[in-house]
Scaffold this motif. Structure first.
Motif, PDB file in Angstrom:
ATOM      1  N   ASN A   1       0.728  -1.241   0.030  1.00 19.89           N
ATOM      2  CA  ASN A   1      -0.036  -0.108   0.038  1.00 19.89           C
ATOM      3  C   ASN A   1       1.017   1.242  -0.126  1.00 19.89           C
TER       4      ASN A   1
ATOM      5  N   THR B   1     -11.431   0.011  -3.116  1.00 19.21           N
ATOM      6  CA  THR B   1     -10.158   0.255  -3.240  1.00 19.21           C
ATOM      7  C   THR B   1     -10.208   1.729  -4.256  1.00 19.21           C
ATOM      8  N   SER B   2      -8.912   2.406  -4.124  1.00 23.81           N
ATOM      9  CA  SER B   2      -9.058   3.437  -5.117  1.00 23.81           C
ATOM     10  C   SER B   2      -8.121   3.064  -6.246  1.00 23.81           C
ATOM     11  N   LYS B   3      -7.923   1.673  -6.543  1.00 25.05           N
ATOM     12  CA  LYS B   3      -6.873   1.455  -7.822  1.00 25.05           C
ATOM     13  C   LYS B   3      -7.576   0.881  -8.880  1.00 25.05           C
TER      14      LYS B   3
ATOM     15  N   ASP C   1       4.679   5.666   6.109  1.00 26.50           N
ATOM     16  CA  ASP C   1       4.793   5.937   4.889  1.00 26.50           C
ATOM     17  C   ASP C   1       4.950   7.501   4.596  1.00 26.50           C
TER      18      ASP C   1
ATOM     19  N   LEU D   1      -6.723  -3.976   4.021  1.00 29.34           N
ATOM     20  CA  LEU D   1      -6.931  -3.397   5.142  1.00 29.34           C
ATOM     21  C   LEU D   1      -8.226  -4.123   5.972  1.00 29.34           C
TER      22      LEU D   1
ATOM     23  N   GLY E   1      -8.662  -4.551  -2.722  1.00 31.61           N
ATOM     24  CA  GLY E   1      -9.494  -3.765  -1.692  1.00 31.61           C
ATOM     25  C   GLY E   1      -9.978  -4.348  -0.696  1.00 31.61           C
TER      26      GLY E   1
HETATM   27  P1  ADP Z   1      -5.819  -2.302  -2.126  1.00 33.02           P
HETATM   28  O1  ADP Z   1      -4.660  -2.165  -1.981  1.00 33.02           O
HETATM   29  O2  ADP Z   1      -6.285  -3.439  -2.964  1.00 33.02           O
HETATM   30  O3  ADP Z   1      -6.667  -1.264  -2.949  1.00 33.02           O
HETATM   31  P2  ADP Z   1      -6.389  -2.088   0.705  1.00 33.02           P
HETATM   32  O4  ADP Z   1      -7.139  -2.680   1.455  1.00 33.02           O
HETATM   33  O5  ADP Z   1      -4.982  -2.521   0.897  1.00 33.02           O
HETATM   34  O6  ADP Z   1      -6.866  -2.553  -0.883  1.00 33.02           O
HETATM   35  O7  ADP Z   1      -6.467  -0.474   0.541  1.00 33.02           O
HETATM   36  C1  ADP Z   1      -7.704   0.105   0.397  1.00 33.02           C
HETATM   37  C2  ADP Z   1      -7.425   1.317  -0.146  1.00 33.02           C
HETATM   38  O8  ADP Z   1      -6.936   2.267   1.023  1.00 33.02           O
HETATM   39  C3  ADP Z   1      -6.318   1.688  -1.164  1.00 33.02           C
HETATM   40  O9  ADP Z   1      -7.104   1.550  -2.441  1.00 33.02           O
HETATM   41  C4  ADP Z   1      -5.800   2.873  -0.870  1.00 33.02           C
HETATM   42  O10 ADP Z   1      -6.638   4.147  -1.600  1.00 33.02           O
HETATM   43  C5  ADP Z   1      -6.005   3.140   0.665  1.00 33.02           C
HETATM   44  N1  ADP Z   1      -4.974   2.978   0.936  1.00 33.02           N
HETATM   45  C6  ADP Z   1      -4.212   2.131   1.973  1.00 33.02           C
HETATM   46  N2  ADP Z   1      -3.089   1.950   2.450  1.00 33.02           N
HETATM   47  C7  ADP Z   1      -2.750   3.478   1.986  1.00 33.02           C
HETATM   48  C8  ADP Z   1      -1.467   3.950   2.201  1.00 33.02           C
HETATM   49  N3  ADP Z   1      -0.494   3.623   2.889  1.00 33.02           N
HETATM   50  N4  ADP Z   1      -1.527   5.189   1.487  1.00 33.02           N
HETATM   51  C9  ADP Z   1      -2.518   6.080   0.938  1.00 33.02           C
HETATM   52  N5  ADP Z   1      -3.336   5.292   0.556  1.00 33.02           N
HETATM   53  C10 ADP Z   1      -3.798   3.940   1.231  1.00 33.02           C
END
Ligand code: ADP
Ligand code: MG
Length: 570
Positions: free
Chosen positions: A33, A77-79, A58, A99, A96
Motif C-alpha cells: 500500500n 479500493t482506489s486502484k 510512509d 486492510l 481492496g
Molecule cells: P488495495 O490496496 O487492494 O486497494 P487495501 O485494503 O490494501 O486495498 O487498501 C484500500 C485502499 O486504502 C487503497 O486502495 C488506498 O486507496 C488506501 N490506502 C491504503 N493504504 C494506504 C497508504 N499507505 N497510503 C495511501 N492510501 C492507502
C-alpha cells in the motif's frame, strides 16, 4: 440444514484467512500500500515477531479524511475503476480487501494526512468493529498500526511459528521489496533493533550488499542487455556458478515490480545453469521481468504472490536465454575428468596398524569401540579395495561388495566424534588470536542469535556486536581451516524455510552442518592409507550406514546379487 448467506463477520473472517496467513502477510500488504501511495520512505516496526505489533509508516499521498472508513471496508479500493482495469493492473494492490482483512483479525489503527490537508485523521478498528474518525496532527503520509494479530482467532495463534521464524519471514519480505524498489528508503526495526535499512538512492547493488553481504553482492553478474523491442524484458543479477546455495530460496523474481513465487521461472534459471552447477546446488538470482500488464494475470490468489502468464513458454524462454547468454559470456564450464582419478589399485591386506589420516584431522581410530561392534545397524569388517571417481571407496566384506560414499561416510565419522567429545565435555575449540567481527545479513543474524547457546556448546564463542554483527572469539576445532566468517557461513547458509526444531535437535543439526563442511569432499583423491582409515573409522561408528542428514553412506552388492547379475544362478 438450509442454505444461508454467511453473516458479514463470518465472510470477512474467511476472506481474512486467505490474505493474512502470518505476520509477514500483514507487512506485505501494508508495504505494498505504501509503495502504491508513491512513498519515498517506508518504516516498518515489529514487536514479538509481528504478533504484538506491526507498524508501517510512509510519506506517500495519504488518504482523504472522508475516505478513511471506506479504506477499511472490504472490496473498497482506489486502484480499480472497472472490470476492464483488472486486466491491466499497474499497482500492487487492487482487490481492496487487505486492510479489511487485517482489521478483522487484529486491533488496527490507521492515521493519515494528505500533503495539502492541514490536519490528519485517525480511525481505530478492533476485530472488525470500526470506531469514529478523529482529527489529529500528523506528518504527511500514512501510519498503520496492527496490534495483537489473531487475538480473536485462537486457531491461527496456535499454529503460529516461533517469533524468530516470523521475524525471518518479515526480514526476507522487506529485503525483497527493498531490492525491487531501490528508490525507496526502507527501514525495518524488529524488537527495537534496526534490522535492515536501505538508503533509497536508487543503487540496487547497494541494496543487494545490505541483503546478501558485500562479498556476494560484488560477485553478482548483471544480465546482458536484451533487445529493447522484445515484448518480455528481463533485467537483474545472477551469481557466478561458484556462488551457490543448497536450495532455491535465493532465486527471486519480480513481475512488473511484484515479487512472485513461480516454479517455472526458477526452472528456467536452473536450465540456464545446466552443467555449470553440481546437482543439488542453486544459484542466486534477482530477476525483474517486465511485460504488458494485460499479458499477466495477478489475480490468482488473494495473497497476490502467484501469477499466470499468457505466454508461459515465451516467458520461460526469455529468462532461460538471457541467463544462459550471460553465463556463457562469463565463465568456461568446469572440466570434470573422472578418468584421471581412477586408480587401479591392487588388493591389499587388512590394515593392522593405526593409520595416519592426516588430512582428516583429529580423529584417531583408537579409543572407540573395537571395530565391528557397532550397533544392530553396524557394519561388518571391510577390506579396502580402492577408490572410484575420486568419490567412492570400494571395499570387500564377508558378503560381497560395498561402495562407500567418502563424503557421507566422513560426515558420519566426524559427527559421532563431535557428539562424543561434546558429551565428554572435551570439545576441541580453536581460540582466535584476534577476535573477529563478522557481519551477516538480517535473516542470517536472526538465525545465529537464536542459537547462541547451542553454538556455545559446540565450540563457538560468539557474542552480539552491533546491529547485525557478531564478535567471534573461538570456532570448533574441526573448522580450524576456515576463517571466522566462513565458519559462521556454515551455520547460516541454506537454512531450510521454517526449519525450527527443538533446541536439542537444533544442536545436532548445527553439528551436522559443521561436519558436512569439515568432511572430505567428493572429488578428492585419497591415498590408500586414507581410504583404509576412513573405512576403519566408519566401522567404529554407532550408525555407520547413514550420514547425519540421513542419506546412505554405502551401497551393498551381496555375493548373491552378484551371482544373479552374472547369470551364475537362477
Ligand atoms: P488495495 O490496496 O487492494 O486497494 P487495501 O485494503 O490494501 O486495498 O487498501 C484500500 C485502499 O486504502 C487503497 O486502495 C488506498 O486507496 C488506501 N490506502 C491504503 N493504504 C494506504 C497508504 N499507505 N497510503 C495511501 N492510501 C492507502
Ligand atoms: Mg493493498
Amino acid at each position: 440444514m438450509s442454505i444461508k448467506v454467511l453473516p458479514e463477520e463470518v465472510a470477512s473472517a474467511i476472506a481474512a484467512g486467505e490474505v493474512v496467513e502470518r505476520p509477514a502477510s500483514v507487512v506485505k500488504e501494508l508495504v505494498e500500500n505504501a509503495i502504491d501511495a508513491g512513498a519515498g520512505r517506508i518504516e516498518i516496526v515489529v514487536e514479538a515477531g509481528g504478533r504484538k505489533l506491526v507498524q508501517v509508516s510512509d510519506d506517500g499521498e495519504g488518504i482523504p479524511a472522508g475516505e478513511l472508513e471506506l479504506a477499511l471496508a472490504r472490496y473498497a479500493t482506489s486502484k480499480l475503476q472497472s472490470a476492464q482495469d483488472l486486466f491491466e493492473i499497474d499497482t500492487l494492490g487492487f482487490r481492496g480487501e487487505a486492510l479489511a482483512s487485517i482489521a478483522a483479525v487484529s486491533r488496527l489503527e490507521i492515521s493519515s494526512r494528505m500533503p495539502e490537508a492541514s490536519t490528519g485523521s485517525r480511525l481505530s478498528v478492533e476485530g472488525g468493529k470500526t470506531g469514529k474518525p478523529k482529527s489529529i496532527g500528523a506528518p504527511q503520509g500514512t501510519v498503520v498500526r496492527v496490534c495483537d494479530l489473531f487475538f480473536n482467532v485462537p486457531a491461527r495463534l496456535e499454529f503460529m511459528r516461533t517469533e524468530s521464524t516470523e521475524r525471518r519471514h518479515i526480514s526476507t519480505l522487506v529485503t525483497r521489496y527493498a531490492l525491487a524498489y531501490p528508490d525507496i528508503a526502507f527501514s525495518l526495526r524488529q524488537e527495537d533493533r534496526l534490522n535492515f535499512q536501505s538508503s533509497g538512492n536508487g543503487n540496487r547493488l547497494e541494496v543487494a550488499a545490505a541483503v546478501y553481504g558485500v562479498e556476494v553482492a560484488q560477485s553478482l553478474i548483471q544480465l546482458q542487455p536484451m533487445d529493447p523491442d522484445a515484448p518480455i524484458q528481463v533485467t537483474g543479477f545472477i551469481s557466478p556458478p561458484s556462488v551457490n546455495r543448497s536450495n532455491r530460496n535465493e532465486m527471486t523474481f519480480y513481475v512488473n515490480g511484484r515479487w512472485v513465487q513461480d516454479g517455472s521461472l526458477s526452472a528456467a534459471v536452473m536450465q540456464a545453469y545446466h552443467t555449470f552447477l553440481m546437482v543439488g546446488r542453486y544459484p542466486l538470482a534477482i530477476l525483474f521481468l517486465e511485460m504488458a500488464p494485460e499479458t499477466v494475470d495477478v489475480n490468482v490468489h488473494p495473497a497476490k504472490t502467484e501469477v499466470r502468464f499468457r505466454q508461459q513458454n515465451a516467458v520461460f524462454a526469455s529468462v532461460q536465454r538471457v541467463v544462459r547468454a550471460t553465463l556463457l559470456g562469463q565463465v568456461t564450464p568446469p572440466q570434470v575428468d573422472l578418468g584421471t582419478s581412477w586408480s587401479a589399485t591392487p588388493s591389499h591386506p587388512w590394515p593392522d596398524q593405526p593409520p595416519e589420516f592426516a588430512m582428516l584431522r583429529g580423529l584417531e581410530s583408537e579409543g572407540g569401540p573395537p571395530p565391528g561392534t557397532g550397533g544392530d545397524d553396524g557394519m561388518p569388517l571391510l577390506r579396502s579395495v580402492g577408490q572410484v571417481g575420486a568419490s567412492y571407496l570400494v571395499a570387500e566384506g564377508p558378503d560381497g561388495l560395498y561402495l562407500i560414499d567418502q563424503h557421507a561416510a566422513h560426515e558420519r565419522i566426524l559427527f559421532e566424534a563431535l557428539m562424543a567429545e561434546k558429551s565428554d565435555g572435551e570439545l576441541h575449540s580453536q581460540t582466535l588470536l584476534e577476535p573477529e567481527v563478522v557481519e551477516l545479513t538480517p535473516a542470517q543474524f536472526a538465525l545465529v542469535e537464536d542459537q547462541l547457546d547451542s553454538l556455545q556448546s559446540l565450540g563457538f564463542e560468539i557474542e552480539v556486536f552491533g546491529q547485525r554483527a557478531f564478535k567471534v572469539r573461538a570456532i570448533p576445532g574441526i573448522l580450524m581451516k576456515l576463517s571466522p566468517s566462513e565458519a559462521l557461513q556454515v551455520l547460516v547458509e541454506d537454512f531450510e524455510e521454517d526449519e525450527e526444531p527443538l533446541a536439542a535437535e537444533m544442536e545436532e543439526k548445527i553439528a551436522a552442518r559443521v561436519c558436512k563442511r569439515a568432511a572430505v569432499k567428493a572429488g578428492q583423491v585419497l591415498s590408500l592409507e586414507e581410504q583404509r582409515s576412513l573405512i576403519q573409522q566408519l566401522e567404529q561408528c554407532a550408525s555407520p550406514r547413514t550420514c547425519p542428514h540421513g542419506r546412505p553412506t554405502m551401497i551393498h552388492l551381496s555375493v548373491d546379487a552378484l551371482e544373479r547379475q552374472f547369470g551364475r544362478r537362477g
